[in-house]
Design a protein around this motif. Structure first.
Motif, PDB file in Angstrom:
ATOM      1  N   LEU A  21     -22.917  -6.611  11.824  1.00 15.38           N
ATOM      2  CA  LEU A  21     -23.494  -5.423  12.771  1.00 15.38           C
ATOM      3  C   LEU A  21     -24.417  -5.903  12.545  1.00 15.38           C
ATOM      4  CD1 LEU A  21     -20.379  -3.599  11.856  1.00 15.38           C
ATOM      5  CD2 LEU A  21     -20.455  -4.843  14.438  1.00 15.38           C
ATOM      6  N   GLU A  22     -25.453  -6.257  10.717  1.00 11.94           N
ATOM      7  CA  GLU A  22     -26.394  -6.134  10.940  1.00 11.94           C
ATOM      8  C   GLU A  22     -27.617  -6.318  12.125  1.00 11.94           C
ATOM      9  OE1 GLU A  22     -27.730  -3.828   8.809  1.00 11.94           O
ATOM     10  OE2 GLU A  22     -25.897  -3.005   8.031  1.00 11.94           O
ATOM     11  N   THR A  23     -27.518  -7.423  12.529  1.00 11.88           N
ATOM     12  CA  THR A  23     -28.220  -8.442  13.687  1.00 11.88           C
ATOM     13  C   THR A  23     -27.530  -8.502  14.520  1.00 11.88           C
ATOM     14  OG1 THR A  23     -26.467 -10.013  13.694  1.00 11.88           O
ATOM     15  CG2 THR A  23     -27.646 -10.387  12.526  1.00 11.88           C
ATOM     16  N   LEU A  24     -26.516  -7.227  15.010  1.00 13.93           N
ATOM     17  CA  LEU A  24     -27.031  -6.324  16.833  1.00 13.93           C
ATOM     18  C   LEU A  24     -28.025  -5.403  17.286  1.00 13.93           C
ATOM     19  CD1 LEU A  24     -22.484  -6.056  16.861  1.00 13.93           C
ATOM     20  CD2 LEU A  24     -24.378  -7.840  17.243  1.00 13.93           C
ATOM     21  N   THR A  25     -28.135  -5.401  18.678  1.00 14.22           N
ATOM     22  CA  THR A  25     -28.652  -5.188  18.607  1.00 14.22           C
ATOM     23  C   THR A  25     -28.023  -2.774  19.368  1.00 14.22           C
ATOM     24  OG1 THR A  25     -28.589  -5.211  21.305  1.00 14.22           O
ATOM     25  CG2 THR A  25     -30.162  -6.573  20.160  1.00 14.22           C
ATOM     26  N   LEU A  26     -28.319  -2.925  19.328  1.00 15.37           N
ATOM     27  CA  LEU A  26     -28.577  -1.226  19.942  1.00 15.37           C
ATOM     28  C   LEU A  26     -27.484  -1.098  20.723  1.00 15.37           C
ATOM     29  CD1 LEU A  26     -27.262   2.506  19.214  1.00 15.37           C
ATOM     30  CD2 LEU A  26     -30.168   2.317  20.650  1.00 15.37           C
ATOM     31  N   LYS A  27     -27.745  -2.020  21.889  1.00 12.94           N
ATOM     32  CA  LYS A  27     -27.771  -1.500  23.563  1.00 12.94           C
ATOM     33  C   LYS A  27     -26.092  -2.636  22.516  1.00 12.94           C
ATOM     34  CE  LYS A  27     -27.141  -4.363  27.770  1.00 12.94           C
ATOM     35  NZ  LYS A  27     -28.006  -4.768  28.860  1.00 12.94           N
ATOM     36  N   GLU A  28     -26.219  -3.471  21.929  1.00 12.45           N
ATOM     37  CA  GLU A  28     -24.658  -3.978  21.656  1.00 12.45           C
ATOM     38  C   GLU A  28     -23.763  -3.801  20.563  1.00 12.45           C
ATOM     39  OE1 GLU A  28     -26.262  -8.987  21.256  1.00 12.45           O
ATOM     40  OE2 GLU A  28     -26.528  -7.797  19.992  1.00 12.45           O
ATOM     41  N   GLU A  31     -21.362  -1.485  23.384  1.00 14.67           N
ATOM     42  CA  GLU A  31     -20.476  -2.080  23.552  1.00 14.67           C
ATOM     43  C   GLU A  31     -19.942  -2.546  23.147  1.00 14.67           C
ATOM     44  OE1 GLU A  31     -22.338  -5.712  25.299  1.00 14.67           O
ATOM     45  OE2 GLU A  31     -23.946  -4.309  26.608  1.00 14.67           O
ATOM     46  N   LEU A  32     -20.029  -2.780  21.683  1.00 16.93           N
ATOM     47  CA  LEU A  32     -19.018  -2.232  20.685  1.00 16.93           C
ATOM     48  C   LEU A  32     -18.304  -1.375  21.052  1.00 16.93           C
ATOM     49  CD1 LEU A  32     -17.653  -4.753  18.966  1.00 16.93           C
ATOM     50  CD2 LEU A  32     -18.860  -4.251  17.206  1.00 16.93           C
ATOM     51  N   ARG A  33     -18.816  -0.471  20.762  1.00 13.97           N
ATOM     52  CA  ARG A  33     -18.141   0.857  20.559  1.00 13.97           C
ATOM     53  C   ARG A  33     -17.267   1.514  21.696  1.00 13.97           C
ATOM     54  NH1 ARG A  33     -21.336   5.901  18.553  1.00 13.97           N
ATOM     55  NH2 ARG A  33     -22.666   5.280  21.070  1.00 13.97           N
ATOM     56  N   LYS A  34     -17.681   1.023  22.728  1.00 17.54           N
ATOM     57  CA  LYS A  34     -17.135   1.182  23.701  1.00 17.54           C
ATOM     58  C   LYS A  34     -15.707   0.166  23.887  1.00 17.54           C
ATOM     59  CE  LYS A  34     -17.425  -0.142  28.222  1.00 17.54           C
ATOM     60  NZ  LYS A  34     -17.775  -0.884  29.274  1.00 17.54           N
TER      61      LYS A  34
END
Length: 119
Positions: A21-28, A31-34
């Motif tokens: 999770l630390e390497t994911l962008t805000l957009k990613e 999307e993951l939360r959605k």
């Protein structure tokens, strides 16, 4: 001899995650939360459907429908108009509740209620 997995299910899920999770962008992350929100909602709907099926089966075994037990919600039926304003046919009154102004005015001018009755 059986080997037991001493890690909790939550610990196992953390190690099975394909992405850090630390390497994911805000957009990613959004999307993951959605995706997670959608999965949770879907899970709740599936669980409700299972619970309903169990309740329906139990009610059926006892000779009832689920609606019989829970009480079917009655829809309110709009009352039919019994009186109409001859000057404006769109204005009607069912005879329930307060009399409309147009009817009160007509009655105070000497008209009778029967003059406005819908045949």
């Amino acid at each position: 001899m059986q080997t037991t997995n001493s890690r909790s299910p939550l610990d196992r899920r953390k190690t099975e995650m394909p992405k850090d999770l630390e390497t994911l962008t805000l957009k990613e992350l959004k999307e993951l939360r959605k995706d997670v929100d959608t999965a949770i909602s879907s899970f709740h709907e599936r669980e409700k459907a299972k619970a309903r099926a169990v309740l329906e089966a139990t009610a059926k075994e006892m000779g009832f429908s689920l609606d019989d037990i829970l009480g079917k919600k009655a829809r309110r039926v709009k009352p039919t108009a019994k009186y109409r304003n001859p000057e404006n046919p769109a204005e009607t009154w069912s005879g329930r509740g307060r009399r409309p102004r147009w009817l009160e005015e007509a009655l105070s001018n000497g008209a009778s209620l029967e003059d406005f009755a819908i045949a």
